[in-house]
Design an enzyme around this catalytic site. Structure first.
Site, PDB file in Angstrom:
ATOM      1  N   ILE A   1      43.515  46.892  39.441  1.00 31.73           N
ATOM      2  CA  ILE A   1      44.336  45.690  39.378  1.00 31.73           C
ATOM      3  C   ILE A   1      43.517  44.592  38.702  1.00 31.73           C
ATOM      4  CG2 ILE A   1      45.664  46.253  41.451  1.00 31.73           C
ATOM      5  CD1 ILE A   1      43.922  44.205  42.973  1.00 31.73           C
TER       6      ILE A   1
ATOM      7  N   PRO B   1      37.135  37.654  40.055  1.00 29.66           N
ATOM      8  CA  PRO B   1      37.126  38.889  40.855  1.00 29.66           C
ATOM      9  C   PRO B   1      37.159  40.148  40.000  1.00 29.66           C
ATOM     10  CG  PRO B   1      38.630  37.283  41.807  1.00 29.66           C
ATOM     11  CD  PRO B   1      38.219  36.735  40.479  1.00 29.66           C
ATOM     12  N   TYR B   2      37.975  40.135  38.960  1.00 31.10           N
ATOM     13  CA  TYR B   2      38.090  41.295  38.070  1.00 31.10           C
ATOM     14  C   TYR B   2      36.773  41.555  37.345  1.00 31.10           C
ATOM     15  CZ  TYR B   2      40.078  44.316  34.419  1.00 31.10           C
ATOM     16  OH  TYR B   2      40.362  45.367  33.567  1.00 31.10           O
ATOM     17  N   THR B   3      36.172  40.482  36.821  1.00 31.13           N
ATOM     18  CA  THR B   3      34.917  40.604  36.085  1.00 31.13           C
ATOM     19  C   THR B   3      33.794  41.121  36.982  1.00 31.13           C
ATOM     20  OG1 THR B   3      35.534  38.848  34.541  1.00 31.13           O
ATOM     21  CG2 THR B   3      33.187  39.332  34.755  1.00 31.13           C
TER      22      THR B   3
ATOM     23  N   LYS C   1      34.305  44.832  37.664  1.00 34.79           N
ATOM     24  CA  LYS C   1      34.093  45.688  36.499  1.00 34.79           C
ATOM     25  C   LYS C   1      32.614  45.766  36.115  1.00 34.79           C
ATOM     26  CE  LYS C   1      38.236  47.152  35.729  1.00 34.79           C
ATOM     27  NZ  LYS C   1      38.558  48.588  35.903  1.00 34.79           N
TER      28      LYS C   1
END
Length: 350
Positions: free
Chosen positions: A144, A205-207, A210
């Site tokens: 997500i 949050p995504y960074t 990842k």
């Protein structure tokens, strides 16, 4: 050897540029030839893919079936299973073309955030992969993006939610099927992102997740090499999949604003919130590619090529913008973001 070194030292600038360009073309040519060789007996290479409800995972499952591969597809919803099964019918139960075997699909419910769910899937694979001599590849595709908004509007719950799926999900899944991969001397294929190379404002949050999963893969690449297992990372740019559904992203930004503390709202102002919503939509509409087949093809190559790459950069934004930027000194990256920031929404207090 000394004479060659002496000659290189006396090259003109133009000669050096030409020699470098020729060497680069030679590298690309040799790589292209090596990467064109595909593994044989694909009908014996079992593949396990997470996140097959839609997008890249669904596309990859269908492509593997088309080439006669046994596919184990993890889906989060029953609707995803039913939809995938309907689309898979054209590759199953019909005579194979050009001597190809028919693909075999086993789709099931799976939640990568649940130890119980992942362990249940691992037991299923343990039983069903015996005839294939283990698992040829696990593709950690489920993920997500999380909320597209500044860190001041986020809490730990948001970071934990994204990391549970994008970071701990792949770790949990890979560990659960590792012994099956060892039997087949298989492959771990992981989607990361250009956000594992360049930290983009509004995607904290995504960074973070990842970067974490990319680091995990760099570690296990070395640890699993003695067992004959290879590890491959995809670094796609922005693609127009359900992952970046515009309405969903806008609703999440709205939710983050409504839940923000009053002092944060005062510090940023309503105008910042409205401008951020528009800027996010404009960015995605401008940069997101509709060619999701590029990512599916990169996945498939990592699974089936005799000489797959360790890292795949996918999409023109990844190749021409974000990856080159990732090699720049941090100070220069900061300067570029400062220039871009001149045209971005400003907090009211600044």
């Amino acid at each position: 050897m000394l004479s060659l070194l002496h000659s290189l030292l006396h090259l003109t600038i133009l000669e050096a540029i030409f020699l470098g360009f020729a060497g680069f073309l030679l590298f690309l040519t040799v790589r292209y030839i090596l990467e064109s060789f595909q593994l044989g007996d694909l009908h014996k290479k079992a593949v396990f893919i997470t996140g097959c409800d839609s997008g890249f995972g669904r596309g990859l499952a269908l492509k593997c079936l088309e080439h006669g591969m046994p596919v184990f597809a993890g889906c989060l919803t029953r609707q995803g299973i039913e939809s995938l099964s309907v689309d898979a019918k054209k590759f199953i139960g019909k005579s194979g073309e050009k001597g190809r075997e028919n693909g075999r699909l086993d789709a099931f419910l799976m939640d990568v955030t649940s130890d119980e769910s992942v362990e249940k899937v691992a037991k299923r694979l343990e039983e069903k992969c015996q005839e294939f001599g283990g698992l040829h590849a696990v593709v950690n595709n489920a993920g997500i993006t999380g909320k597209h908004i500044a860190d001041d509007f986020l809490d730990m719950e948001e970071y934990l939610k994204v990391a549970e799926i994008n970071l701990w999900g792949p770790v949990r899944t890979t560990q659960a099927v590792k012994k099956l991969l060892k039997r087949a001397k298989g492959r771990v294929v992981q989607v990361a992102s250009i956000c594992a190379r360049v930290g983009l404002p509004g995607l904290g949050p995504y960074t973070a997740a990842k970067y974490g999963v990319s680091g995990y893969c760099d570690v296990i690449r070395q640890e699993l090499r003695p067992f004959g297992i290879s590890v491959h990372i995809l670094e796609p740019g922005f693609f127009d999949t359900p992952l970046i559904n515009r309405q969903k992203i806008d609703a999440e930004i709205q939710e983050a604003w409504e839940l923000a503390p009053s002092e944060v709202k005062k510090e940023y102002g309503v105008q910042y919130f409205q401008d951020s919503r528009q800027a996010t939509q404009l960015f995605l509409n401008t940069i997101a590619s509709s060619q999701i087949s590029l990512v599916v093809d990169a996945y498939f190559h990592a699974i089936t090529a005799r000489h797959p790459r360790s890292r795949y950069q996918v999409g023109w934004d990844s190749i021409l913008l974000f990856i080159p930027m990732s090699y720049l000194p941090t100070g220069l990256q900061d300067y570029i973001f400062t220039i871009i920031g001149l045209f971005m929404p400003k907090p009211a207090s600044r």
